[in-house]
Design a protein around this motif. Structure first.
Motif, short mmCIF file in Angstrom:
data_model
loop_
_atom_site.label_atom_id
_atom_site.label_comp_id
_atom_site.label_asym_id
_atom_site.label_seq_id
_atom_site.Cartn_x
_atom_site.Cartn_y
_atom_site.Cartn_z
N LYS A 236 -2.77 13.56 0.21
CA LYS A 236 -2.11 12.92 -0.91
C LYS A 236 -1.16 11.86 -0.37
CE LYS A 236 -2.30 16.67 -4.20
NZ LYS A 236 -1.53 17.55 -5.07
N ALA A 237 -1.06 10.76 -1.10
CA ALA A 237 -0.17 9.67 -0.68
C ALA A 237 1.27 10.04 -0.96
CB ALA A 237 -0.54 8.40 -1.42
N LYS A 238 2.13 9.86 0.04
CA LYS A 238 3.55 10.15 -0.12
C LYS A 238 4.27 9.02 -0.85
CE LYS A 238 3.46 13.89 2.43
NZ LYS A 238 3.20 15.12 1.76
N ASN A 239 3.83 7.78 -0.60
CA ASN A 239 4.44 6.62 -1.27
C ASN A 239 3.35 5.63 -1.64
OD1 ASN A 239 3.76 5.47 1.17
ND2 ASN A 239 5.83 5.65 1.99
N LYS A 240 3.74 4.51 -2.22
CA LYS A 240 2.75 3.57 -2.74
C LYS A 240 1.94 2.90 -1.63
CE LYS A 240 2.79 1.11 -7.01
NZ LYS A 240 3.49 0.29 -7.94
N GLU A 241 2.55 2.71 -0.46
CA GLU A 241 1.85 2.04 0.64
C GLU A 241 0.73 2.90 1.22
OE1 GLU A 241 5.42 2.22 0.79
OE2 GLU A 241 5.41 0.33 -0.31
N ASP A 242 0.87 4.21 1.16
CA ASP A 242 -0.15 5.11 1.69
C ASP A 242 -1.35 5.26 0.76
OD1 ASP A 242 1.51 5.54 3.80
OD2 ASP A 242 2.30 7.45 3.05
N SER A 243 -1.23 4.79 -0.46
CA SER A 243 -2.29 4.96 -1.44
C SER A 243 -3.53 4.16 -1.08
CB SER A 243 -1.78 4.53 -2.82
OG SER A 243 -2.82 4.56 -3.75
N ARG B 46 -5.65 3.00 -3.20
CA ARG B 46 -5.83 1.95 -4.22
C ARG B 46 -5.15 0.65 -3.79
NH1 ARG B 46 -5.08 4.86 -10.09
NH2 ARG B 46 -7.00 6.07 -9.99
N THR B 47 -3.93 0.79 -3.30
CA THR B 47 -3.22 -0.43 -2.87
C THR B 47 -3.87 -1.03 -1.64
OG1 THR B 47 -1.63 0.91 -1.64
CG2 THR B 47 -1.01 0.26 -3.86
N ARG C 289 -6.74 -3.27 -2.76
CA ARG C 289 -6.34 -4.51 -3.45
C ARG C 289 -5.95 -5.61 -2.48
NH1 ARG C 289 -2.60 -1.88 -8.18
NH2 ARG C 289 -4.26 -0.76 -9.21
#
Length: 105
Positions: free
Chosen positions: A91-98, A100-101, A104
Motif C-alpha cells: 500500500k502507498a504510504k503517501n501520494k508519491e508512492d502511488s 497512479r501518480t 501520469r
C-alpha cells in the motif's frame, strides 16, 4: 337476484369487520396465507446446534495460546506467496508512492 347478492356482499363485509379479516371481494392474491404462517427462522435456529470453532475460543481466551490450524495454514500460504512474489502489492504510504501518480508522469 341482485338484491340477494348485494346483501350477501354486505354481510361478508360486516363479517370481515367483526372478525378482523381482510375483505377481498375480487379474490385478488394478497399473500395473507403466507403472512399468517409461523416464521421458520426461530425453529431452524433451535434445531441446528451452535457451531463451536477454535478461532472463536482463541479470540475469547487469548491467554490460553490456542492456535487455529486453518488460520496458521492460511498465514503460511500467504507468506509463501509473498516469498515467490505473488502476494498483494504494498500500500502507498503517501501520494508519491502511488502507482497512479507514477503512470501520469
Amino acid at each position: 337476484m341482485s338484491a340477494l347478492s348485494s346483501r350477501l356482499k354486505a354481510l361478508t363485509r360486516l363479517q370481515c369487520e367483526i372478525f378482523q379479516t381482510s375483505y377481498n371481494p375480487q379474490n385478488l392474491r394478497t399473500g395473507a396465507k403466507y403472512l399468517r404462517k409461523h416464521l421458520r427462522g426461530p425453529a431452524m435456529v433451535k434445531y441446528y446446534p451452535e457451531v463451536v470453532n477454535v478461532a472463536a475460543i482463541a479470540r475469547e481466551f487469548p491467554k490460553m495460546g490456542l492456535v487455529d490450524p486453518k488460520e496458521a495454514q492460511r498465514l503460511a500460504d500467504v507468506e509463501d506467496r509473498k516469498r515467490r512474489g505473488k502476494g498483494a502489492p504494498k500500500k502507498a504510504k503517501n501520494k508519491e508512492d502511488s502507482r497512479r501518480t507514477a503512470k501520469r508522469r
